[in-house]
Every structure is written in C-alpha cells, then in structure tokens.
Design a protein around this motif. Structure first.
Motif, PDB file in Angstrom:
ATOM      1  N   GLU A 126     -14.457   2.740   4.584  1.00 19.60           N
ATOM      2  CA  GLU A 126     -13.818   2.273   3.353  1.00 19.60           C
ATOM      3  C   GLU A 126     -14.106   0.805   3.117  1.00 19.60           C
ATOM      4  O   GLU A 126     -14.193   0.347   1.977  1.00 19.60           O
ATOM      5  CB  GLU A 126     -12.298   2.457   3.435  1.00 19.60           C
ATOM      6  N   ALA A 127     -14.200   0.066   4.214  1.00 21.03           N
ATOM      7  CA  ALA A 127     -14.374  -1.377   4.103  1.00 21.03           C
ATOM      8  C   ALA A 127     -15.812  -1.744   3.760  1.00 21.03           C
ATOM      9  O   ALA A 127     -16.070  -2.731   3.098  1.00 21.03           O
ATOM     10  CB  ALA A 127     -13.960  -2.059   5.401  1.00 21.03           C
ATOM     11  N   LEU A 128     -16.737  -0.943   4.248  1.00 23.46           N
ATOM     12  CA  LEU A 128     -18.151  -1.270   4.035  1.00 23.46           C
ATOM     13  C   LEU A 128     -18.814  -0.140   3.279  1.00 23.46           C
ATOM     14  O   LEU A 128     -19.257   0.842   3.854  1.00 23.46           O
ATOM     15  CB  LEU A 128     -18.861  -1.496   5.367  1.00 23.46           C
ATOM     16  N   THR A 129     -18.852  -0.296   1.971  1.00 21.71           N
ATOM     17  CA  THR A 129     -19.496   0.740   1.174  1.00 21.71           C
ATOM     18  C   THR A 129     -20.721   0.162   0.490  1.00 21.71           C
ATOM     19  O   THR A 129     -21.277   0.761  -0.391  1.00 21.71           O
ATOM     20  CB  THR A 129     -18.535   1.307   0.123  1.00 21.71           C
ATOM     21  N   ALA A 130     -21.077  -1.030   0.901  1.00 20.62           N
ATOM     22  CA  ALA A 130     -22.119  -1.736   0.158  1.00 20.62           C
ATOM     23  C   ALA A 130     -23.344  -2.008   1.007  1.00 20.62           C
ATOM     24  O   ALA A 130     -23.878  -3.101   1.033  1.00 20.62           O
ATOM     25  CB  ALA A 130     -21.548  -3.045  -0.372  1.00 20.62           C
TER      26      ALA A 130
ATOM     27  N   ARG B  34     -13.532   1.986   8.638  1.00 18.66           N
ATOM     28  CA  ARG B  34     -14.672   1.100   8.433  1.00 18.66           C
ATOM     29  C   ARG B  34     -15.500   1.518   7.236  1.00 18.66           C
ATOM     30  O   ARG B  34     -16.037   0.700   6.509  1.00 18.66           O
ATOM     31  CB  ARG B  34     -15.538   1.071   9.692  1.00 18.66           C
TER      32      ARG B  34
ATOM     33  N   ALA C 173     -25.792  -3.428  -1.092  1.00 15.33           N
ATOM     34  CA  ALA C 173     -25.379  -4.533  -1.961  1.00 15.33           C
ATOM     35  C   ALA C 173     -26.152  -5.796  -1.616  1.00 15.33           C
ATOM     36  O   ALA C 173     -26.598  -5.986  -0.496  1.00 15.33           O
ATOM     37  CB  ALA C 173     -23.890  -4.776  -1.819  1.00 15.33           C
ATOM     38  N   LYS C 174     -26.264  -6.633  -2.596  1.00 14.84           N
ATOM     39  CA  LYS C 174     -26.989  -7.880  -2.375  1.00 14.84           C
ATOM     40  C   LYS C 174     -26.038  -8.921  -1.810  1.00 14.84           C
ATOM     41  O   LYS C 174     -25.394  -9.662  -2.544  1.00 14.84           O
ATOM     42  CB  LYS C 174     -27.587  -8.350  -3.691  1.00 14.84           C
ATOM     43  N   ILE C 175     -25.943  -8.955  -0.527  1.00  9.96           N
ATOM     44  CA  ILE C 175     -24.997  -9.850   0.114  1.00  9.96           C
ATOM     45  C   ILE C 175     -25.536 -11.275   0.119  1.00  9.96           C
ATOM     46  O   ILE C 175     -26.653 -11.525   0.582  1.00  9.96           O
ATOM     47  CB  ILE C 175     -24.680  -9.359   1.539  1.00  9.96           C
TER      48      ILE C 175
ATOM     49  N   ARG D  75       1.818  -4.357   1.529  1.00 14.00           N
ATOM     50  CA  ARG D  75       1.532  -4.386   2.964  1.00 14.00           C
ATOM     51  C   ARG D  75       0.070  -4.079   3.271  1.00 14.00           C
ATOM     52  O   ARG D  75      -0.587  -3.348   2.548  1.00 14.00           O
ATOM     53  CB  ARG D  75       2.402  -3.356   3.689  1.00 14.00           C
ATOM     54  N   ALA D  76      -0.380  -4.633   4.365  1.00 17.08           N
ATOM     55  CA  ALA D  76      -1.708  -4.267   4.845  1.00 17.08           C
ATOM     56  C   ALA D  76      -1.589  -2.977   5.642  1.00 17.08           C
ATOM     57  O   ALA D  76      -0.718  -2.839   6.489  1.00 17.08           O
ATOM     58  CB  ALA D  76      -2.271  -5.380   5.713  1.00 17.08           C
ATOM     59  N   ASN D  77      -2.427  -2.025   5.318  1.00 18.03           N
ATOM     60  CA  ASN D  77      -2.387  -0.717   5.968  1.00 18.03           C
ATOM     61  C   ASN D  77      -3.715  -0.413   6.635  1.00 18.03           C
ATOM     62  O   ASN D  77      -4.740  -0.965   6.274  1.00 18.03           O
ATOM     63  CB  ASN D  77      -2.075   0.357   4.914  1.00 18.03           C
ATOM     64  N   PRO D  78      -3.682   0.490   7.579  1.00 19.25           N
ATOM     65  CA  PRO D  78      -4.931   0.828   8.268  1.00 19.25           C
ATOM     66  C   PRO D  78      -5.970   1.382   7.299  1.00 19.25           C
ATOM     67  O   PRO D  78      -5.644   2.170   6.406  1.00 19.25           O
ATOM     68  CB  PRO D  78      -4.492   1.915   9.263  1.00 19.25           C
ATOM     69  N   ILE D  79      -7.192   0.968   7.475  1.00 20.59           N
ATOM     70  CA  ILE D  79      -8.289   1.552   6.701  1.00 20.59           C
ATOM     71  C   ILE D  79      -9.445   1.856   7.649  1.00 20.59           C
ATOM     72  O   ILE D  79      -9.501   1.352   8.758  1.00 20.59           O
ATOM     73  CB  ILE D  79      -8.793   0.625   5.567  1.00 20.59           C
TER      74      ILE D  79
ATOM     75  N   TRP E 142       3.410   2.905   0.240  1.00 23.50           N
ATOM     76  CA  TRP E 142       2.810   2.463  -1.015  1.00 23.50           C
ATOM     77  C   TRP E 142       3.819   2.470  -2.146  1.00 23.50           C
ATOM     78  O   TRP E 142       3.485   2.220  -3.286  1.00 23.50           O
ATOM     79  CB  TRP E 142       1.627   3.360  -1.364  1.00 23.50           C
TER      80      TRP E 142
END
Lengths: 178, 253
Positions: free
Chosen positions: A141-145, A139, A148-150, A133-137, A58
């Motif tokens: 972290e990726a989906l906190t919604a 799931r 949410a109103k998708i 750079r793209a780093n490992p995350i 980072w």
C-alpha cells in the motif's frame, strides 16, 4: 452485537426508535439485548462495557444489521400494516458522538436482508481523534509507485560519508531529469 | 532540471531546480547564497566546531543572556517545540548541554527555500541529509515532487513513494539507523519505532515531529496525528508500517 451499546448511548431518542424497530421486525428482537438498556433510558453506558467499540478506528458506524437500529423508516409502514413490509428504507440522519450517521435497510421476503451505511462523517473532536490515528498498512500500500519518477529520497540523516552510498547520491549523480 | 549538491553541516545538500525560465547562472548564484547561509548557521550552532557560539555556551564561556539574538531566538523556538510535544522533543542533551541540531538543519532548509523563492524560482526542492522542502512541481507533467522513503532495514530500498505538494511541501524522516540524529532520549524513551516520516506545512514542524515520534513512541505518535495537520509513516523494529489516512492518500500512483 457489542457495537450497539455505544450507538444507543449517544442517541437520546434511541429508545423510541428501538421500540419501533421491534414492532416492525419482530423476529429480530431476540437478537437485540442492548436495546433493553436503551429502552430503559440508559444514556450513560458509553463509558462502560464494550461501549468504546461503538465505532471502529476509522469512525465508522457499526454495520452489523442486527445491532443497527437507526432506521426508523421501516417501522412506520410495518406498524401500519401490522406486518413486515418488503422494500428499501432509509433511516433518519442521526447525530451520534461519532458524527452524523444514516443507514438504509433492505427487507425482502419479510426478512431483513441488508443494511447499508449511507452516511458517515466525522463531526466532533473525538471522531477526528479516531479517524486521524495512524493504522497498520502493508508495504504494497505504501509503495505503489515503482515506475514513478522519484525526485528525492527521505531517510534518517545521512552523513557526508554515507551519502555516497545513498539512493539520493544515485539520483544526484544521474542528474535526475524527471 | 538542474541538480546542485554540496557538503555542509556534516551532510550533503541536494538542490533541484525545475524552473526553465531562469538561467543556470541565476541558479548557481542562488545555490551559492544557500551554501553561505548553511555555513553561517553551522559556524554559529554546530557543537562539532569548538569555535561555534553554541560550543562556547556549552563550555560555560558564554551565557545565554549574553548570546546573540539568533541564538536566543533558536533556543526559544526549540523550547516551544518541547512544550508542543510534551517533552518528546528537547533541545537539551542528557548532560544538560543545549543542542540545537534538532532544529537548525530544518532552519537551514527553510532559509534555503526562502533564498530560492526570493531569487525568483518557483519549482525546486531542497534536500539536506534526507529532510526536504519543496515548491511547485518537479516537471510540467508531474505535479508536486515525488519522494521516496528509505527502508531503514535496507537503505538501498524504498518503503514508499509519495507526492509532496503544496498541502504538505515538507518531509522529514528521523530514525535510529544512522548516527547524528541527535535524539536526546528521555529516560522512558521507547523503542516503538526505528523510523518516522512526517509530512507537514513546513520543514521545522516536520523535522521536530519526526524526532519526537522516535523519542516518544506510540503515545507521541497518537498525540501528533491528533493535534497536528500532518501525514505520517512509521516503521517498527519488526518492519511493521503504520500510516495515517492522509499519508495513504498521498502515496504516488
């Protein structure tokens, strides 16, 4: 420890700072083998050994207190008194090849107790490259919604047939009203 | 919010219009215009249609030099992207036939957005087969357009939900989980990722780069996050996710 090499390498005046550091906090000197390379004026070590790890992915500076010599402030009062002065000292802002950096050191009871990175910013192309750079995350972290109103769904192209089984068709059928 | 869905180009188009100032009749007229534009592009560029101009070129009945301005413009655009991605994206099938599927769907999405904008709409999304572009907000309470990203392992599940806003109004996802992706692999093509999602300033950039990441793997991903202003999420065969910092910031909370 290894982090120190690259840090010195990007820093023309590292030798002087390192020497000041040694004078001020003598007990730490033995833990600073890299400072010898810097003191001898070696400025080309960035490409050798472990230099590439001077900053993490980072673009952050090394934060290992024993290998962070940027704080020249504590050296001055220490030199004046001939011993270690307790207190909090801000280091100078130093431009490294990973961007401008500044650390704060805390000396208590004659010992270095903390080093805080005050300032890190990407400056040159190299550091942008590192920090973009793209780093490992995870799931989570990726989906906190979950709530949410998708409104839409993105995925590998569905065909007219597979659309019927898609989340998008469910949203469409529901006439999404979010 | 009105929702309009129709079939074209072998997939489905879903258009959402959140403007309340304009009437449903205005929306219907604009959607019809979008449908006609998609049909026009399909007739010209589809390799699934024997009578398309591109099929004529593929059969050798028509040379590029004698093809329409549209055809040469789109071919040039695709070649430009081949350059920008160091060949990870290519408009040529392995057998040498020109295939513009990798860009034409995005061109259709882009045209659809222009049609809606020109009709006076400011808040809408156009989703064609899982690639989309947006304008404005999905509702007065919800800034931008919250968009889910499908899990390639289970397409009924979402991997992530992000807020699509004016910074990156377009999002495209490429993958290996459905046919029709038209990713023409180089011989050394990797299997690093089974899905790649790219958010960008326009849908053509997003779509091409998502395709390029699938084709070129980790090396292409690194190159793209370095050289383009994008937000990226990739999925490896084992389900591992990678995202750049901007993507993580756009996760809808």
């Amino acid at each position: 420890m290894r982090a120190g090499t690259a840090f010195f390498a990007g820093l023309g005046s590292a030798a002087i700072i390192a020497v000041g550091w040694q004078a001020g906090v003598g007990t730490l000197v033995s833990s600073l083998p890299q400072s010898q390379a810097a003191a001898s004026g070696t400025t080309t070590t960035a490409a050798s050994g472990t230099a590439g790890t001077g900053a993490d992915e980072w673009g952050n500076v090394p934060t290992d207190p024993l290998t962070t010599p940027a704080a020249d402030a504590p050296a001055a009062p220490a030199a004046a008194t001939g011993g270690v002065t307790n207190g909090t000292f801000d280091g100078a802002v130093i431009n490294t090849r990973y961007g401008a950096q500044q650390v704060q050191v805390v000396v208590a009871g004659g010992k270095l107790t903390d080093v805080v990175v005050l300032q890190t910013q990407t400056a040159d192309r190299k550091s942008q490259q590192i920090s973009s750079r793209a780093n490992p995350i995870l799931r989570e972290e990726a989906l906190t919604a979950q709530s949410a109103k998708i409104a839409n769904v993105s995925g590998a192209t569905y065909t007219s047939q597979s659309y019927m089984q898609s989340l998008q068709s469910a949203l469409d059928a529901a006439g999404f009203t979010g | 919010m009105s929702v309009h869905a129709f079939e074209t180009m072998g997939t489905m188009v879903s258009i959402r219009i959140a403007d309340t100032a304009l009437s449903e009749r205005d929306a219907q007229a604009a959607v019809t215009a979008v449908e006609q534009e998609c049909g026009r592009l399909n007739e010209k560029f589809s390799l699934y249609r024997d009578d398309s101009e591109l099929s004529q070129i593929a059969r050798g009945e028509l040379t590029l030099a004698n093809s329409s301005d549209d055809m040469r413009t789109e071919y040039a655009r695709a070649l430009e992207w081949r350059e920008k991605t160091d060949g990870a994206f290519t408009p040529h099938r392995p057998d040498g036939v020109i295939d513009l599927n990798g860009t034409i769907k995005a061109v259709a999405i882009d045209s659809a957005a222009q049609i809606l904008t020109q009709a006076g709409f400011q808040n809408f999304s156009v989703n064609v087969g899982g690639d989309l572009t947006t304008s404005g907000d999905q509702s007065p309470e919800e800034q931008g357009w919250i968009t889910g990203i499908v899990d390639p392992a289970d397409r009924a599940v979402m991997l992530a939900a992000v807020r699509v806003t004016a910074e990156f109004p377009a999002m495209a996802t490429s993958g290996t989980s459905e046919r029709g992706e038209h990713i023409w692999a180089r011989p050394e093509t990797t299997t690093d990722f089974v899905q790649a999602t790219v958010m960008a300033g326009d849908i053509i950039t997003a779509d091409v780069l998502a395709t390029a990441i699938i084709s070129g793997g980790q090396a292409t991903l690194d190159q793209i996050t370095q050289n383009f202003a994008v937000a990226v999420l990739t999925v490896a065969p084992d389900g591992a996710l990678q995202a750049n910092a901007r993507f993580q910031e756009l996760v809808a909370r």
